[in-house]
Design an enzyme around this catalytic site. Structure first.
Site, PDB file in Angstrom:
ATOM      1  N   CYS A   4       0.873  -1.190   0.000  1.00  0.00           N
ATOM      2  CA  CYS A   4       0.000   0.000   0.000  1.00  0.00           C
ATOM      3  C   CYS A   4       0.900   1.227   0.000  1.00  0.00           C
ATOM      4  O   CYS A   4       1.392   1.657   1.052  1.00  0.00           O
ATOM      5  CB  CYS A   4      -0.925  -0.001   1.211  1.00  0.00           C
ATOM      6  SG  CYS A   4      -1.961   1.481   1.274  1.00  0.00           S
ATOM      7  N   ASN A  42       0.300   4.507  -0.726  1.00  0.00           N
ATOM      8  CA  ASN A  42      -0.190   5.721  -0.055  1.00  0.00           C
ATOM      9  C   ASN A  42      -0.159   5.543   1.458  1.00  0.00           C
ATOM     10  O   ASN A  42       0.146   6.481   2.202  1.00  0.00           O
ATOM     11  CB  ASN A  42      -1.607   6.046  -0.530  1.00  0.00           C
ATOM     12  CG  ASN A  42      -1.637   6.493  -1.983  1.00  0.00           C
ATOM     13  OD1 ASN A  42      -0.673   7.066  -2.484  1.00  0.00           O
ATOM     14  ND2 ASN A  42      -2.733   6.220  -2.664  1.00  0.00           N
ATOM     15  N   ASN A  83       1.369  -6.794  -4.945  1.00  0.00           N
ATOM     16  CA  ASN A  83      -0.070  -7.106  -5.008  1.00  0.00           C
ATOM     17  C   ASN A  83      -0.509  -7.093  -6.479  1.00  0.00           C
ATOM     18  O   ASN A  83       0.150  -6.496  -7.336  1.00  0.00           O
ATOM     19  CB  ASN A  83      -0.882  -6.119  -4.145  1.00  0.00           C
ATOM     20  CG  ASN A  83      -0.630  -4.662  -4.482  1.00  0.00           C
ATOM     21  OD1 ASN A  83       0.269  -4.328  -5.247  1.00  0.00           O
ATOM     22  ND2 ASN A  83      -1.421  -3.787  -3.921  1.00  0.00           N
ATOM     23  N   ARG A 119      -8.987  -3.865  -4.774  1.00  0.00           N
ATOM     24  CA  ARG A 119      -9.301  -5.150  -4.160  1.00  0.00           C
ATOM     25  C   ARG A 119      -9.560  -4.932  -2.669  1.00  0.00           C
ATOM     26  O   ARG A 119      -8.761  -4.292  -1.980  1.00  0.00           O
ATOM     27  CB  ARG A 119      -8.093  -6.086  -4.352  1.00  0.00           C
ATOM     28  CG  ARG A 119      -8.212  -7.412  -3.656  1.00  0.00           C
ATOM     29  CD  ARG A 119      -7.006  -8.291  -3.896  1.00  0.00           C
ATOM     30  NE  ARG A 119      -5.789  -7.817  -3.235  1.00  0.00           N
ATOM     31  CZ  ARG A 119      -4.697  -8.547  -3.037  1.00  0.00           C
ATOM     32  NH1 ARG A 119      -4.650  -9.794  -3.477  1.00  0.00           N
ATOM     33  NH2 ARG A 119      -3.635  -8.048  -2.452  1.00  0.00           N
ATOM     34  N   CYS A 160      -4.699   5.282  -5.345  1.00  0.00           N
ATOM     35  CA  CYS A 160      -4.078   4.000  -4.998  1.00  0.00           C
ATOM     36  C   CYS A 160      -2.636   4.046  -5.478  1.00  0.00           C
ATOM     37  O   CYS A 160      -2.371   4.111  -6.679  1.00  0.00           O
ATOM     38  CB  CYS A 160      -4.833   2.840  -5.656  1.00  0.00           C
ATOM     39  SG  CYS A 160      -4.051   1.233  -5.325  1.00  0.00           S
TER      40      CYS A 160
END
Ligand SMILES: N[C@@H](CCC[C@H](N)C(=O)O)C(=O)O
Length: 294
Positions: free
Chosen positions: A76, A78, A163, A216, A224
């Protein structure tokens, strides 16, 4: 119960993030707690970034990432910037090495307050993304949605940034696509055995693009970071852009992604603190700190 843990509600250019301080404790933020926090309008979030004590020598912390549906995520971008801003404010330190499910990554807060995260190396092998069947070239995979003879979205690039990401190229304004309708169908398409983050991209020049993402485990988000990285890598790979690109995101925020010659992808942007509180990591029950902003 191991007692409440401090948290900060933050955002990374609109990507709603909760940074949870789980240092010094053995328990984890549960899926039930994530779902409860997301069900409250005040703490609605896209990802929880739970800071745990380091597991590996040479790293400062282990970061456990949860989506708002309670599922786990490997990356992730951000959220990592929010973690860096929170830790830099606490410690005065500017550079950090973290461990996530996706591996070890470095991050740095710059003098102007912007934060860069080294998101590692992209992977393109169909088993690495993963895809359910063999595609020798993941620059364009067979997948479409809409009428069979006039698909609305088709032939995405597939990329792993730790991911899974599918990147659909569009010519029209990204807002003219019903991503809220197509997103869930594509996220859960059988071609993606671990589901996928779905992004539509309008390339506006060799150095600029506009993106919208259905995440997701979180749905439509205002930004994102890993999708921004995947979009730039896929665009450069298909000769749509160069390797250094500025991106506009639905929240109106700007990100910059550079795919360096050493194959590492560097994501740069802002992070913002909103308020602080404490919560029960097993149930999600929470309270705002009294001195915290409204
Ligand atoms: N918002 C994130 C991506 C979060 C993870 C994603 N939903 C997944 O399950 O892979 C980012 O900024 O990268």
């Amino acid at each position: 119960m191991a007692g409440t843990a401090p948290f900060a509600k933050m955002n990374g250019i609109g990507n709603e993030i909760i940074v949870a301080d789980m240092r010094g404790r053995a328990d984890k933020v549960t899926a039930a707690a994530a779902i409860a926090l997301n069900g409250d309008a005040a703490t609605r979030f896209d990802q929880i970034m739970a800071i745990h004590d380091a597991r590996t020598p040479g790293t400062a912390y282990y970061i456990d990432i949860l989506n708002s549906d309670g599922s786990g995520a490997q990356a992730c971008g951000n959220g990592m910037r929010c973690v860096v801003q929170a830790l830099a404010a606490e410690t005065g330190q500017k550079t950090f090495t973290f461990e996530t499910r996706a591996g070890i990554l470095n991050a740095e807060e710059h003098a102007d307050g912007s934060i860069s995260v080294d998101m590692g190396k992209p992977r393109f092998g169909w088993q690495d993304i993963p895809l359910a069947e063999e595609f020798r070239d993941t620059r364009m995979i067979e997948l479409q949605i809409g009428p069979i003879d006039a698909p609305v979205l088709h032939s995405p690039s597939a990329v792993s940034m730790g991911n899974p990401h599918a990147i659909f190229w569009v010519d029209k304004d990204v807002w003219s696509y019903e991503l809220d309708r197509f997103g869930p169908l594509l996220e859960n398409h059988p071609i993606f055995p671990e589901r996928a983050n779905i992004t539509i991209v309008q390339v506006t020049s060799p150095e600029t693009m506009v993106i919208r993402t259905w995440e997701r485990g979180a749905g439509l988000t205002k930004a994102c970071g890993s999708a921004a990285c995947a979009a730039v890598v896929a665009a450069a790979r298909t000769r749509r852009t160069g390797r250094s690109v500025s991106l506009m995101t639905p929240g109106g925020g700007k990100l910059h992604v550079e795919w360096r010659d050493d194959d590492h992808v560097i994501l740069t942007g802002a992070a913002e603190w909103e308020f602080s509180g404490s919560f029960d990591p097993s149930t999600g029950a929470w309270a705002r700190d009294t001195e915290s902003a409204a």
